[in-house]
Design a protein around this motif. Structure first.
Motif, PDB file in Angstrom:
ATOM      1  N   ILE A 240       0.841  -1.207   0.000  1.00 14.06           N
ATOM      2  CA  ILE A 240       0.000   0.000   0.000  1.00 14.06           C
ATOM      3  C   ILE A 240       0.870   1.249   0.000  1.00 14.06           C
ATOM      4  CG2 ILE A 240      -1.671   1.326   1.362  1.00 14.06           C
ATOM      5  CD1 ILE A 240      -2.652  -1.343   2.449  1.00 14.06           C
ATOM      6  N   LEU A 241       1.863   1.255   0.875  1.00 12.52           N
ATOM      7  CA  LEU A 241       2.748   2.421   0.951  1.00 12.52           C
ATOM      8  C   LEU A 241       3.582   2.537  -0.324  1.00 12.52           C
ATOM      9  CD1 LEU A 241       3.996   2.337   4.655  1.00 12.52           C
ATOM     10  CD2 LEU A 241       1.971   3.422   3.696  1.00 12.52           C
TER      11      LEU A 241
ATOM     12  N   ALA B  94       2.797   1.589  -3.241  1.00 15.88           N
ATOM     13  CA  ALA B  94       1.949   2.050  -4.351  1.00 15.88           C
ATOM     14  C   ALA B  94       1.699   3.550  -4.268  1.00 15.88           C
ATOM     15  CB  ALA B  94       0.615   1.294  -4.346  1.00 15.88           C
ATOM     16  N   ILE B  95       1.684   4.095  -3.059  1.00 20.53           N
ATOM     17  CA  ILE B  95       1.498   5.541  -2.927  1.00 20.53           C
ATOM     18  C   ILE B  95       2.709   6.262  -3.520  1.00 20.53           C
ATOM     19  CG2 ILE B  95       1.374   7.425  -1.228  1.00 20.53           C
ATOM     20  CD1 ILE B  95      -0.521   5.632   0.418  1.00 20.53           C
TER      21      ILE B  95
ATOM     22  N   ASP C  40      -5.666   0.509  14.336  1.00 24.53           N
ATOM     23  CA  ASP C  40      -6.189  -0.372  13.292  1.00 24.53           C
ATOM     24  C   ASP C  40      -6.080  -1.832  13.720  1.00 24.53           C
ATOM     25  OD1 ASP C  40      -6.637   1.882  11.781  1.00 24.53           O
ATOM     26  OD2 ASP C  40      -4.862   1.627  10.528  1.00 24.53           O
TER      27      ASP C  40
ATOM     28  N   GLY D 149      -8.899  -4.383  14.480  1.00 26.35           N
ATOM     29  CA  GLY D 149      -8.942  -5.368  13.406  1.00 26.35           C
ATOM     30  C   GLY D 149      -9.314  -4.782  12.060  1.00 26.35           C
ATOM     31  N   ALA D 150      -9.141  -3.464  11.910  1.00 24.32           N
ATOM     32  CA  ALA D 150      -9.484  -2.803  10.638  1.00 24.32           C
ATOM     33  C   ALA D 150      -8.197  -2.457   9.908  1.00 24.32           C
ATOM     34  CB  ALA D 150     -10.299  -1.545  10.900  1.00 24.32           C
ATOM     35  N   MET D 151      -7.782  -3.350   9.025  1.00 25.60           N
ATOM     36  CA  MET D 151      -6.528  -3.125   8.310  1.00 25.60           C
ATOM     37  C   MET D 151      -6.710  -2.044   7.248  1.00 25.60           C
ATOM     38  SD  MET D 151      -4.269  -5.628   9.251  1.00 25.60           S
ATOM     39  CE  MET D 151      -3.375  -6.388   7.874  1.00 25.60           C
ATOM     40  N   PRO D 152      -5.629  -1.283   6.967  1.00 26.75           N
ATOM     41  CA  PRO D 152      -5.728  -0.271   5.907  1.00 26.75           C
ATOM     42  C   PRO D 152      -5.617  -0.881   4.506  1.00 26.75           C
ATOM     43  CG  PRO D 152      -3.546  -0.200   6.907  1.00 26.75           C
ATOM     44  CD  PRO D 152      -4.320  -1.253   7.649  1.00 26.75           C
ATOM     45  N   THR D 153      -5.814  -2.176   4.382  1.00 33.51           N
ATOM     46  CA  THR D 153      -5.729  -2.832   3.074  1.00 33.51           C
ATOM     47  C   THR D 153      -7.076  -2.767   2.360  1.00 33.51           C
ATOM     48  OG1 THR D 153      -6.155  -4.875   4.271  1.00 33.51           O
ATOM     49  CG2 THR D 153      -3.889  -4.415   3.681  1.00 33.51           C
ATOM     50  N   PRO D 154      -7.059  -2.768   1.015  1.00 36.97           N
ATOM     51  CA  PRO D 154      -8.313  -2.625   0.273  1.00 36.97           C
ATOM     52  C   PRO D 154      -9.302  -3.739   0.578  1.00 36.97           C
ATOM     53  CG  PRO D 154      -6.404  -2.420  -1.194  1.00 36.97           C
ATOM     54  CD  PRO D 154      -5.878  -2.854   0.130  1.00 36.97           C
TER      55      PRO D 154
ATOM     56  N   ALA E 163      -9.875  -5.172   3.384  1.00 37.06           N
ATOM     57  CA  ALA E 163     -10.145  -5.287   4.829  1.00 37.06           C
ATOM     58  C   ALA E 163     -11.584  -5.714   5.091  1.00 37.06           C
ATOM     59  CB  ALA E 163      -9.861  -3.961   5.528  1.00 37.06           C
ATOM     60  N   VAL E 164     -12.498  -5.117   4.341  1.00 36.48           N
ATOM     61  CA  VAL E 164     -13.909  -5.367   4.623  1.00 36.48           C
ATOM     62  C   VAL E 164     -14.279  -6.813   4.308  1.00 36.48           C
ATOM     63  CG1 VAL E 164     -16.261  -4.630   4.119  1.00 36.48           C
ATOM     64  CG2 VAL E 164     -14.433  -2.944   4.244  1.00 36.48           C
TER      65      VAL E 164
ATOM     66  N   ASP F  70     -12.525  -9.301   5.063  1.00 36.39           N
ATOM     67  CA  ASP F  70     -11.984 -10.192   6.086  1.00 36.39           C
ATOM     68  C   ASP F  70     -12.053  -9.518   7.456  1.00 36.39           C
ATOM     69  OD1 ASP F  70     -10.704 -12.331   7.296  1.00 36.39           O
ATOM     70  OD2 ASP F  70      -8.698 -11.538   6.879  1.00 36.39           O
ATOM     71  N   PRO F  71     -13.266  -9.223   7.896  1.00 41.57           N
ATOM     72  CA  PRO F  71     -13.398  -8.517   9.182  1.00 41.57           C
ATOM     73  C   PRO F  71     -13.086  -9.447  10.348  1.00 41.57           C
ATOM     74  CG  PRO F  71     -15.557  -9.135   8.364  1.00 41.57           C
ATOM     75  CD  PRO F  71     -14.573  -9.547   7.317  1.00 41.57           C
TER      76      PRO F  71
ATOM     77  N   PHE G 137     -17.998  -2.078  10.817  1.00 40.49           N
ATOM     78  CA  PHE G 137     -16.642  -2.426  10.408  1.00 40.49           C
ATOM     79  C   PHE G 137     -16.246  -1.719   9.113  1.00 40.49           C
ATOM     80  CE2 PHE G 137     -13.329  -4.929   8.457  1.00 40.49           C
ATOM     81  CZ  PHE G 137     -12.397  -4.885   9.478  1.00 40.49           C
TER      82      PHE G 137
ATOM     83  N   SER H 131      -9.369   3.692   8.801  1.00 41.40           N
ATOM     84  CA  SER H 131      -8.004   3.176   8.762  1.00 41.40           C
ATOM     85  C   SER H 131      -7.272   3.642   7.501  1.00 41.40           C
ATOM     86  CB  SER H 131      -8.064   1.649   8.814  1.00 41.40           C
ATOM     87  OG  SER H 131      -6.824   1.090   8.455  1.00 41.40           O
ATOM     88  N   ARG H 132      -7.907   3.470   6.362  1.00 41.86           N
ATOM     89  CA  ARG H 132      -7.256   3.870   5.113  1.00 41.86           C
ATOM     90  C   ARG H 132      -6.988   5.379   5.100  1.00 41.86           C
ATOM     91  NH1 ARG H 132      -7.497   1.156  -0.355  1.00 41.86           N
ATOM     92  NH2 ARG H 132      -5.319   1.379   0.218  1.00 41.86           N
TER      93      ARG H 132
ATOM     94  N   TYR I  56      -3.504  11.862  -1.958  1.00 39.62           N
ATOM     95  CA  TYR I  56      -3.551  11.246  -0.629  1.00 39.62           C
ATOM     96  C   TYR I  56      -3.620  12.257   0.499  1.00 39.62           C
ATOM     97  CZ  TYR I  56      -2.717   6.971  -3.125  1.00 39.62           C
ATOM     98  OH  TYR I  56      -2.862   5.923  -3.981  1.00 39.62           O
TER      99      TYR I  56
END
Lengths: 390, 390
Positions: free
Chosen positions: A39-40, A42-43, A172, A176-181, A183-184, A186-187, B194, B201-202, B234
């Motif tokens: 993620i980082l 890619a930014i 996060d 359990g809320a990952m900043p990955t796309p 995330a939703v 896999d809650p 969630f 988070s994002r 961003y």
């Protein structure tokens, strides 16, 4: 999480013990950094370097003391009061519950990463765990690449933002809320219990308040024992022991009474831990502590040891001691300051307080209505954090 | 929350409109600071001063732009697809739901407080909203009280910790877990969905990554349009418009499709907003922008305006422009740099991009399957953030 092989019926105590816990927490952290790196990256590639620095910092060293207390607290909650139908409600029965506990353990290590990365700016430290501190790492990046403006200021700026990232990511992980796309998709299996969120909230406020008080005491020269005790209570005891224990217990749905008792035990042990640290900060062997001799004196830390000594020493001795605080000192000056700390009775007094706090904590642990294994683990942690050889 | 008088049947649109929202958010923030003040004060009086500084900073000024977009997003979700039985599921029907939305609005203002307090250290800014920045405030405290060591370093250190406190408290507000002792007695009516936690988070990762990229571009002298666009995407577009809109929508249980569309609209509007800001940063009237003339040039900001101009200008003009970036410049030098930006065609190009992004955004808003009132509010926000007089 290769170290963890919980089954749907396995108690966590049978799956991950205190010895195995740090590796299991590292697995969670490693997975988190692997998920966030792309993620980082890619930014922008330079942003990826920020993530690399945080990963290196977190994954290199650290005793995972706070996770150990979270886990110990969670185990204590495994003996929560039985329901009316005789069931026990607080066992870690499923891999989901184990994952949640390990996630919270990993989260607290990211709080610690923020605290240390920012502390190192505040303390102007060059190294941490034998590596350059994060601000020095980015100062070097700036200098090596011949970038414009001030390398030192860029290093500090980068480290401020990387510490912020650690603090945001800690939350996060906690929730359990990952900043990955994805995330939703896999809650976590459940939202964090509100009682645990409330402890998490208090813990973060307390450690930041304690740290603010610590740096303020250093410059204001507040010599009161009260000020030193408040720093110990909030910056160390609450953050390192009491709240982590309570946090683990709330994850297990422990009663408010058990949570309060674990918090009280944690304050006793945590203050003993800090008092031990204060003694090591002046008398410790640099080879063992990893810090220079008399580091706390040089840094001007307003410890309880110092407050007790200044209160008890003769006027001449107090003057001598004050003159050794907050500046570089010679070996002879350090030896003289140590003598004052000893002959004022402060060292003996602090040793007595450590023993008292530890013994009270141990007795309270013995009296807990918890499984014997949980009490044994907590007892071993109590000895570990209060002994001379941490 | 005196400005808010939701009834159990009132739609939020009828209770708080965009005009009233900032005051309603301020009420929540004010309540939060009133609740936390005694906790900090009890830890130690000097810690109370840290809380006072954060309160003063947050409560003095600020246009509450991000809360407005959270609210606009929440209103859009009020037209979620009807259930099979014809009911609509996403109205704010209760005071609890309204309180939750306002709490999230307040939370995002604390993220912004952290961002600004830390930015002001990074940018070495002396004033913000006509007041001393937080690090300058504590530098002055240190100097006024004649404390030991370096006033500037103490000010920076205090502001780092106060920004951290704001970031931690933002999460507390978001999840409704106050650091007050009685938090558990007054939990929120439900855990945050969630999907909303994932957006939160994002958003935090993106703004910190964007800020890291921004400071790195400034010193590395990265002149690429890509680097400037990533910072816009961003640091500004995602953080100021796209994620807040999406966040509001997820609170209302909006479909993934509506969330994605609002995010896309937010990116269009947010980039237009930043491009407008870039023009104002060079051509704006200090009396209106509150910043010195040519502030962005002096600060060395790597904007899209600059990247387009450097790419299109003659070699001589590009050299002239480069020589005006990242240092104090005279009025004559500023005028010459402005001329280059205009005659290179960069200003016209950026105005064209603003109009394009705004128009695409407006068309996408018109096409939303949302209540007319929600679309009208979003349309007015779109004009507001992209116009010359913000």
């Amino acid at each position: 999480m290769s170290a963890v092989t919980a089954t749907s019926t396995g108690r966590v105590a049978g799956v991950v013990n205190l010895t195995e816990l740090p590796a299991a927490v590292d697995d969670v952290l490693d997975g988190f950094f692997q998920a966030t790196a792309p993620i980082l990256e890619a930014i922008y590639p330079t942003v990826g370097e920020a993530g690399d620095a945080l990963r290196d910092f977190v994954m290199t060293g650290g005793k995972r003391v706070r996770p150990l207390f979270v886990f110990a607290g969670r185990q204590c909650a495994a003996a929560g009061p039985p329901l009316a139908n005789g069931d026990k409600i607080t066992l870690i029965e499923t891999p989901d519950e184990l994952r949640e506990t390990l996630r919270v353990c990993a989260a607290i290590e990211l709080i610690q990463a923020c605290a240390l990365v920012h502390d190192d700016i505040l303390d102007r430290s060059d190294t941490r765990r034998q590596n350059p501190t994060v601000h020095r790492r980015f100062e070097a990046v700036h200098a090596d690449r011949g970038w414009a403006s001030d390398s030192g200021h860029y290093g500090d700026s980068a480290a401020i933002l990387i510490g912020d990232m650690a603090l945001a990511w800690a939350d996060d992980l906690f929730h359990g809320a990952m900043p990955t796309p994805d995330a939703v998709a896999d809650p976590p299996h459940r939202p964090i219990p509100f009682a645990a969120s409330a402890v998490w909230s208090r813990m973060r406020t307390e450690v930041l308040a304690g740290q603010f008080l610590d740096i303020t005491n250093e410059v204001s020269g507040d010599e009161s024992l009260t000020a030193a005790e408040r720093v110990m209570a909030y910056k160390t005891a609450a953050y390192t022991v009491a709240r982590p224990l309570e946090l683990g217990a709330t994850l297990g749905g422990a009663s408010p009474e058990l949570c309060a008792e674990l918090h009280g035990i944690g304050i006793d042990l945590g203050i003993a831990f800090q008092l031990r640290d204060d003694l090591l900060g002046v008398f410790g062997d640099p080879a063992e502590t990893g810090k220079p001799s008399g580091d706390d004196l040089i840094a001007g830390k307003r410890t309880a040891l110092l407050a007790v000594a200044l209160d008890a020493a003769s006027d001449a001795d107090a003057r001598l001691l004050r003159s050794s605080v907050g500046r570089p000192i010679s070996d002879a000056e350090l030896a003289a300051a140590r003598d004052v700390l000893i002959r004022s009775g402060a060292v003996a007094e602090i040793e007595r307080q450590i023993a008292d706090r530890r013994d009270v904590g141990l007795a309270r642990i013995d009296a807990l209505d918890c499984p014997a294994a949980a009490r044994a683990d907590l007892t071993s942690m109590a000895h570990r954090v209060t002994s001379r050889n941490k």
